[in-house]
Design an enzyme around this catalytic site. Structure first.
Site, PDB file in Angstrom:
ATOM      1  N   ASN A 112       0.827  -1.207   0.000  1.00 34.48           N
ATOM      2  CA  ASN A 112       0.000   0.000   0.000  1.00 34.48           C
ATOM      3  C   ASN A 112       0.862   1.258   0.000  1.00 34.48           C
ATOM      4  O   ASN A 112       0.366   2.358   0.243  1.00 34.48           O
ATOM      5  CB  ASN A 112      -0.905   0.016   1.234  1.00 34.48           C
ATOM      6  CG  ASN A 112      -1.836  -1.178   1.264  1.00 34.48           C
ATOM      7  OD1 ASN A 112      -2.454  -1.514   0.271  1.00 34.48           O
ATOM      8  ND2 ASN A 112      -1.914  -1.840   2.413  1.00 34.48           N
TER       9      ASN A 112
ATOM     10  N   HIS B 272     -14.062  -1.636   6.374  1.00 40.09           N
ATOM     11  CA  HIS B 272     -12.872  -2.286   6.932  1.00 40.09           C
ATOM     12  C   HIS B 272     -13.118  -2.818   8.354  1.00 40.09           C
ATOM     13  O   HIS B 272     -13.886  -2.233   9.128  1.00 40.09           O
ATOM     14  CB  HIS B 272     -11.738  -1.257   6.966  1.00 40.09           C
ATOM     15  CG  HIS B 272     -10.391  -1.828   7.257  1.00 40.09           C
ATOM     16  ND1 HIS B 272      -9.869  -1.886   8.524  1.00 40.09           N
ATOM     17  CD2 HIS B 272      -9.450  -2.363   6.442  1.00 40.09           C
ATOM     18  CE1 HIS B 272      -8.657  -2.415   8.461  1.00 40.09           C
ATOM     19  NE2 HIS B 272      -8.380  -2.719   7.215  1.00 40.09           N
TER      20      HIS B 272
ATOM     21  N   GLU C  82     -16.169   3.794   3.323  1.00 39.98           N
ATOM     22  CA  GLU C  82     -14.791   4.060   2.896  1.00 39.98           C
ATOM     23  C   GLU C  82     -14.827   4.972   1.679  1.00 39.98           C
ATOM     24  O   GLU C  82     -15.773   4.930   0.894  1.00 39.98           O
ATOM     25  CB  GLU C  82     -14.071   2.741   2.556  1.00 39.98           C
ATOM     26  CG  GLU C  82     -13.863   1.883   3.790  1.00 39.98           C
ATOM     27  CD  GLU C  82     -13.050   0.615   3.523  1.00 39.98           C
ATOM     28  OE1 GLU C  82     -12.212   0.601   2.614  1.00 39.98           O
ATOM     29  OE2 GLU C  82     -13.295  -0.369   4.246  1.00 39.98           O
TER      30      GLU C  82
ATOM     31  N   SER D 155     -10.971  -0.909   0.233  1.00 36.99           N
ATOM     32  CA  SER D 155      -9.619  -1.453   0.292  1.00 36.99           C
ATOM     33  C   SER D 155      -9.441  -2.730  -0.514  1.00 36.99           C
ATOM     34  O   SER D 155      -8.377  -2.963  -1.067  1.00 36.99           O
ATOM     35  CB  SER D 155      -9.227  -1.707   1.741  1.00 36.99           C
ATOM     36  OG  SER D 155     -10.093  -2.641   2.344  1.00 36.99           O
TER      37      SER D 155
ATOM     38  N   ASP E 231     -13.595   6.518   5.803  1.00 36.74           N
ATOM     39  CA  ASP E 231     -12.254   5.958   6.006  1.00 36.74           C
ATOM     40  C   ASP E 231     -11.562   6.075   4.656  1.00 36.74           C
ATOM     41  O   ASP E 231     -11.950   5.427   3.687  1.00 36.74           O
ATOM     42  CB  ASP E 231     -12.395   4.500   6.449  1.00 36.74           C
ATOM     43  CG  ASP E 231     -11.040   3.806   6.620  1.00 36.74           C
ATOM     44  OD1 ASP E 231     -10.086   4.180   5.904  1.00 36.74           O
ATOM     45  OD2 ASP E 231     -10.960   2.872   7.436  1.00 36.74           O
TER      46      ASP E 231
ATOM     47  N   HIS F  73      -7.249   4.465   1.498  1.00 38.56           N
ATOM     48  CA  HIS F  73      -6.737   4.226   0.144  1.00 38.56           C
ATOM     49  C   HIS F  73      -7.034   5.373  -0.820  1.00 38.56           C
ATOM     50  O   HIS F  73      -6.809   5.242  -2.023  1.00 38.56           O
ATOM     51  CB  HIS F  73      -7.291   2.907  -0.400  1.00 38.56           C
ATOM     52  CG  HIS F  73      -6.926   1.762   0.486  1.00 38.56           C
ATOM     53  ND1 HIS F  73      -5.721   1.108   0.388  1.00 38.56           N
ATOM     54  CD2 HIS F  73      -7.579   1.207   1.540  1.00 38.56           C
ATOM     55  CE1 HIS F  73      -5.664   0.177   1.333  1.00 38.56           C
ATOM     56  NE2 HIS F  73      -6.773   0.221   2.040  1.00 38.56           N
TER      57      HIS F  73
ATOM     58  N   LYS G  75       0.023   4.194   4.565  1.00 37.97           N
ATOM     59  CA  LYS G  75      -0.086   3.717   3.188  1.00 37.97           C
ATOM     60  C   LYS G  75       0.598   4.716   2.253  1.00 37.97           C
ATOM     61  O   LYS G  75       1.813   4.750   2.196  1.00 37.97           O
ATOM     62  CB  LYS G  75      -1.548   3.416   2.880  1.00 37.97           C
ATOM     63  CG  LYS G  75      -1.928   2.155   3.664  1.00 37.97           C
ATOM     64  CD  LYS G  75      -3.358   1.778   3.732  1.00 37.97           C
ATOM     65  CE  LYS G  75      -3.467   0.504   4.581  1.00 37.97           C
ATOM     66  NZ  LYS G  75      -4.802   0.263   5.077  1.00 37.97           N
TER      67      LYS G  75
HETATM   68  C1  LIG Z   1      -5.120  -0.246   6.401  1.00 39.52           C
HETATM   69  C2  LIG Z   1      -6.473   0.236   6.728  1.00 39.52           C
HETATM   70  C3  LIG Z   1      -6.760   0.737   7.993  1.00 39.52           C
HETATM   71  C4  LIG Z   1      -5.791   0.673   9.132  1.00 39.52           C
HETATM   72  O1  LIG Z   1      -4.767   1.595   9.006  1.00 39.52           O
HETATM   73  P1  LIG Z   1      -3.365   1.287   9.731  1.00 39.52           P
HETATM   74  O2  LIG Z   1      -2.709   2.612   9.766  1.00 39.52           O
HETATM   75  O3  LIG Z   1      -2.671   0.290   8.885  1.00 39.52           O
HETATM   76  O4  LIG Z   1      -3.691   0.767  11.087  1.00 39.52           O
HETATM   77  C5  LIG Z   1      -8.007   1.268   8.202  1.00 39.52           C
HETATM   78  N1  LIG Z   1      -8.941   1.286   7.238  1.00 39.52           N
HETATM   79  C6  LIG Z   1      -8.689   0.794   6.007  1.00 39.52           C
HETATM   80  C7  LIG Z   1      -9.759   0.848   4.975  1.00 39.52           C
HETATM   81  C8  LIG Z   1      -7.465   0.241   5.726  1.00 39.52           C
HETATM   82  O5  LIG Z   1      -7.247  -0.289   4.526  1.00 39.52           O
END
Ligand SMILES: *Cc1c(COP(=O)(O)O)cnc(C)c1O
Length: 388
Positions: A48, A134, A178, A182, A207, A210, A238
């Site tokens: 990522n 997620h 989101e 993801s 969220d 990505h 990421k």
């Molecule tokens: C990776 C991810 C997270 C968590 O983030 P980290 O910083 O890795 O703990 C939260 N939500 C989504 C959609 C993710 O892909």
């Protein structure tokens, strides 16, 4: 053997029999999207690190400078003495990039969702989450004690139906989705969702793990759509190339989270090196739009070469169905030096095990075409088997 070991071994045997056992493999990131595993070299198509910033000399230098200046560890919770000066600088820059009044940095994206959601909703409230949200949003929602329902993936009409049914009986209502999903790489219809939030007085939280650095000229899904969700969560782990998570929102929401988010209050501050490197990553995203455009351009070139639907993000899923088929496809690509790990339930719904391909700014067009050729020969035939 203790009963505990016996318990663990029986669980593992059951997972193994369904091709669902997971294990850790040592991976050495050599440079950019090149990695080494068990002595072999691979092009990495499942990280990522969308902008290649995890290996960027500017981030490394910022991390080193922060260690020299402030030390190796955070030392205490931010609420006690862990709030070193780099935090304020980082939060200021995140808020500016997101166009919000304020931002609050957490230990990780997971911790941001786990802390923020229960701080904003609880018993007597209603949480509506996209069914593909997620795991850490779902964990936060469950922890909150609110009534939780899921709406069909990206289905604003279903969301409206559930709001009509439940909104009246709840004190407050929080909608979770989101920005870029993801495991599927599609984007959520934020204009429709934000409008429903306004009509039903429901707060919208996205969220954007990505989306940041990848869509909306790097500013994420809210900029992509020109909307302002009430709460925008994201990660520094990421595209930012570092580690940590954030919530971008109004000043009053952020101030409330400082008082109520347990994962912020009762956890130690991030190490200064991490915060320093994240500042450098955010600076790059804020100033280098051309870099931020590259991951999606690479994803589109790959899809065009195979006549697949045009991706909306840097993520392209190839659905194989069964877990064993996804593992087999991943192994075939690995034999050609292409790393695409298989994503299996419960990360994705049963029967939708897949290869999740991620494109980054520092994949060359040669890397992308090598992958397209290998997928055409090794993976598409397996997908046709599945769809028959
Ligand atoms: C990776 C991810 C997270 C968590 O983030 P980290 O910083 O890795 O703990 C939260 N939500 C989504 C959609 C993710 O892909």
């Amino acid at each position: 053997m203790t009963s505990l070991d016996d318990f663990a071994r029986r669980k593992l045997v059951a997972l193994e029999s369904e091709s669902l056992r997971r294990s850790l493999h040592e991976s050495v990131s050599v440079s950019g999207q090149r990695l080494e595993r068990s002595g072999s070299g691979f092009v990495n198509f499942c990280s990522n690190d969308y902008l290649g910033l995890a290996q960027d000399p500017r981030l490394k230098a910022a991390a080193v400078a922060a260690v020299e200046r402030y030390g190796a560890g955070g030392g205490a919770s931010r609420l006690v003495t862990g709030n070193h000066p780099l935090y304020g600088e980082l939060e200021h820059k995140i808020a500016a990039l997101k166009g919000t009044e304020a931002a609050l940095v957490f230990g990780s994206g997971y911790l941001a969702n786990l802390g923020a959601i229960p701080a904003l909703a609880g018993e007597g409230d209603f949480i509506l989450a996209d069914e593909l949200s997620h795991a850490c949003m779902i964990s936060g929602a469950r922890l909150s004690g609110a009534l939780v329902e899921t709406f069909r993936h990206n289905d604003a009409e279903h969301l409206r139906t559930l709001l009509l049914r439940h909104r009246g009986g709840a004190r407050n209502c929080l909608i979770l989705t989101e920005g870029v999903f993801s495991m599927d790489g599609d984007v959520s219809p934020l204009p429709d969702i934000v409008a429903l939030g306004r009509d039903f007085d429901a707060w919208v939280m996205t969220d954007d793990a990505h989306g940041l650095g990848v869509i909306g000229e790097g500013r994420g899904s809210a900029t992509h759509w020109g909307v302002s969700p009430d709460i925008q969560m994201g990660t520094l782990s990421k595209a930012v190339g570092c580690y940590g998570g954030y919530i971008a929102a109004s000043r009053s929401v952020v101030d409330l989270l400082v008082n109520r988010a347990r994962s912020l209050i009762y956890a130690t501050a991030l190490p200064p090196a991490v915060v320093g490197a994240a500042i450098a990553g955010i600076d790059i995203i804020a100033h280098d739009k051309a870099l931020c455009a590259k991951p999606v351009a690479n994803a589109r070139a790959f899809a065009a070469a195979l006549n697949l639907a045009q991706p909306q993000s840097s993520i392209v899923p190839l659905i194989l169905g069964g877990a064993a088929a996804a593992l087999a496809a991943s192994n075939l690509l690995a034999e050609k030096g292409l790393m695409v790990s298989a994503i299996r339930p419960p990360t994705v719904p049963d029967g939708t095990a897949r290869l999740r391909i991620t494109f980054a700014a520092d994949h060359s067009s040669n890397d992308v075409m090598r992958l397209a050729d290998a997928v055409r020969v090794d993976v598409l035939p397996l997908m046709r088997d599945h769809s028959r």
